[in-house]
Scaffold this active site. Structure first.
Site: not given
Length: 744
Positions: A32, A78, A123
């Site tokens: 991580r 993931h 967006y």
């Protein structure tokens, strides 16, 4: 009762908790938070880049909605939160966060002022940058290991076959369990130069590498002001700090800030400077404007009040007190090729990355060689078929098992026989034979080349070098963060940050203090709390401290520029000072450090002291005047000139005048006898000093008794003059109850 289950394992809680926490911490460290030395990426970043390449989002492709990419990353590789994944993606697209962005974004991807102001993923649109190809271009060439994804349905690369040391180029930050990483970004041309140098001279010391890599190179044009020897130490140990400072110049008397340190927000910086201006801590700055636009991404304008303002001093102060100068921790902690986290120095990083790169190139060449050999093998079979084309056609037409017959007849392999059987009729044309021979010659040439490179360390190094040079030429650019030697910034003295204004400081009987602007302020006009009234006032400047004398002979000092306005009823001095129980504040004093003042006790002892000796940082003050039994502090008298005379009046109406210079100069104490007062009168409180005043040369003395005044001129002053410690002479009738002495 049912049967007791026995299909479980008993473990001491200590062992279980220890193992669970260790497993968790190893996951956080390895999967991580820490980057891998090979490609410089954390797992989430690697998966985003790989998923985008799988979607065909190269630098030349059409942009695709970011939500599509995030969906692919989460669904295939993931299985974590979408917002965290999108945030990691945004970071790789911000050219003010990444030195060499991996993602080319369209839409609102945040701004240097507020990096978190990016639009939602539904967006924005994105694709990979050209630079990202350096991580992916060799992916399908047998260069890296592959592992199953989380549900075992797909394969994903364990690491990406980076052509450049991306770890150093883009840097990274991460917090794991018990360890963190802070690797600064660097310049591609410089790092490639150091790698090439290491390939030429594998034993090159760090000093030689630092001739190429001057220091970190952030995606901002602010200056790196860390001294060279500190940068060298940082690269020697793998840890330290880097200091950056904003760039500024002067334009028409204004200060123009043109570049901010890495990740410093212009709006936050404006708030910091504005807060100082509001707190009146930047009196020399009149206005602050933000003139940033597309052409000038950073342009903050500071307007000084006066043309005489020392701009460098003001900026030096702001470097200390705001984010115009910022330090960045460096901790080059990463997962090495051995799969273990470790803090590595610069030489170690480059050597290890070059070992990875060498192995990657070797795997790529072997993979290609295997393909070439396989193709040559097939071409050899095809040529045999062309030489015996009629027989091959007959075997295929008339035999039940043509493959086996061909293998036996022509002595070819299974693969070659399969290739012959797969031939299309159009490939039986005469020209095909020429094509095959041409291809065979080309592949033979390539085979020789590949085998030569694989068999020679020097040729392999030359190939790696040429590829590094090629990529540096293609993606490299000039250094953005100049490394400049600068002196350490200094904050301005508090007095320099305060507007120098005349003030009248007023103290009330109950110990409340306030300040009015100007020296002609009418203290009589002030209102007080019920039961309170005027006690003392002193004229000073806002840059000077005010000194408070209490009934026990202690002195305290406090700043004046931050006293409440005289329009209010002030604030209690006990909030600023910490006097002993039972003491009362009595008098205020102020002046320049080298001014003199005369201090005395009602027992008739006193001394001269400089104003600077009264200064004390301690809230509890310091002992100044030693008071004999039953005596009190007399109102101090300021000394304008050492040639002044001192007039002392007692309760019984005696007056003595003598030169001030006759009294000793002390920092504290009881002092010398000023006027003779019989001990029995003192102890019975029948006589004591009640007033003092200094008279300038050729000056007059005004004696106040009730509403009457008596002015003593030169001859009268001579009449009352005597030696220090004399008894003094009686004042005329009607003036024996003295209320005050003043120089006329």
């Amino acid at each position: 009762m049912g049967a007791v289950q026995d299909n479980f394992e008993r473990l001491p809680l200590k062992e279980f908790a220890e193992k669970a926490y260790l497993d968790y911490s190893m996951y956080v460290i390895l999967d991580r938070a820490l980057p891998h030395i090979a490609d410089g990426l954390k797992p989430v970043q690697r998966r985003i880049v790989y998923a985008m390449s799988e979607l065909g989002l190269t630098a030349l492709a059409k942009y695709k909605k970011s939500a599509r990419t995030v969906g692919d990353v989460l669904g295939k590789f993931h299985p974590h939160g979408d917002s965290a994944c999108y945030e990691a993606m945004v970071l790789m697209a911000q050219d003010f966060s990444y030195r060499y962005p991996l993602i080319d974004g369209q839409g609102n991807w945040g701004s240097p002022d507020d990096p978190k102001s990016f639009a939602a993923m539904r967006y924005t649109e994105s694709r990979l940058t050209a630079y990202a190809q350096t991580l992916l271009s060799e992916l399908g060439q047998g260069t890296v290991e592959w592992s199953d994804n989380f549900d075992g349905t797909l394969k994903e690369p364990v690491i990406l076959p980076a052509r450049l040391p991306n770890l150093l180029l883009n840097g990274t930050m991460g917090i794991a369990v018990g360890m963190a990483t802070d690797i600064p970004p660097h310049n591609l041309v410089e790092v490639a130069g150091a790698c090439i140098h290491l390939l030429d001279k594998p034993d090159a010391p760090l000093e030689q590498l630092l001739e190429h890599i001057k220091g970190p190179d952030y995606p901002t044009e602010a200056e790196i002001i860390t001294p060279r020897d500190e940068i060298r130490k940082l690269y020697e140990t793998g840890g330290g700090s880097i200091k950056m400072r904003a760039k500024y110049n002067e334009e028409d008397g204004n200060i123009i800030i043109t570049a901010l340190p890495y990740q410093v927000s212009g709006s936050k910086l404006q708030e910091q400077i504005a807060a100082q201006m509001l707190a009146k801590k930047l009196p020399m700055i009149e206005d602050l404007r933000d003139e940033s636009d597309h052409e000038n991404p950073t342009r903050l304008v500071l307007m000084p009040k006066s043309k005489r303002t020392n701009i460098d001093e003001v900026m030096s102060h702001l470097f200390v007190t705001t984010d115009l100068e910022k330090s960045y921790r460096v901790n080059m902690n990463m997962i090495g090729l051995d799969g273990r986290p470790k803090v590595k120095d610069l030489r170690e990083i480059l050597v290890e990355w070059l070992a990875f790169r060498t192995e990657t190139v070797r795997k790529r060449l072997r993979f290609r060689l295997d393909k070439v050999l396989a193709r040559l093998h097939v071409l050899e079979g095809l040529l045999i078929a062309f030489l015996n084309i009629d027989e091959v056609i007959a075997i295929i037409r008339f035999e039940d098992h043509p493959k086996a017959v061909m293998i036996e007849r022509f002595g070819i392999t299974d693969i070659q026989a399969e290739a012959i059987l797969e031939l299309k009729l159009r490939h039986l044309a005469k020209l095909e034979e020429i094509k095959i021979k041409g291809e065979q010659a080309e592949l033979e040439q390539e085979r020789k080349q590949l085998e030569a490179i694989l068999g020679s360390k020097e040729l392999l190094n030359n190939l790696i070098k040429s590829e590094l040079e090629e990529d540096a030429e293609k993606y490299g650019d000039d250094r953005r963060s100049p490394i400049v030697a600068r002196e350490a910034a200094q904050a301005l003295e508090t007095t320099a940050l305060i507007a120098n204004e005349p003030l009248t400081v007023v103290l009330s009987e109950k110990g409340w203090i306030r300040a009015a602007k100007g020296h002609d302020f009418d203290v009589e006009s002030l209102s007080y709390r019920s039961g309170d009234g005027f006690l003392d006032a002193v004229k000073c400047r806002s840059t000077q401290p005010v000194y408070v004398l209490d009934s026990t002979g202690r002195v305290y000092s406090t700043t004046t520029h931050d006293l409440p306005s005289a329009r209010s009823q002030g604030e209690p001095l006990t909030g600023r000072l910490n006097p002993p129980a039972g003491s009362l504040f009595k008098y205020l004093l102020a002046g320049n450090p080298d001014d003199w003042v005369l201090l005395a006790s009602s027992a008739g002892y006193g001394f001269r002291v400089r104003i600077e000796e009264l200064f004390v940082k301690n809230k509890a003050g310091k002992a100044l005047i030693s008071l004999p039994d039953k005596s009190t502090v007399v109102r101090p008298a300021s000394i304008a000139n050492q040639g002044d005379l001192l007039a002392v009046a007692t309760l019984q109406g005696r007056l003595l005048i003598f030169p001030v210079i006759d009294l000793p100069e002390l920092a504290k104490g009881k002092g010398n006898k000023i006027i003779q007062i019989p001990t029995k009168d003192l102890s019975a409180d029948k006589d004591r000093v009640i007033a003092m005043a200094t008279i300038p040369a050729n000056g007059q003395l005004v004696i106040v008794s009730g509403k009457r005044q008596l002015t003593l001129k030169t001859n009268d002053i001579a009449h009352y003059s005597g030696n220090r410690a004399n008894r003094g002479l009686n004042l005329p009738k009607g003036f024996q109850r003295v209320d005050g002495l003043f120089a006329g």
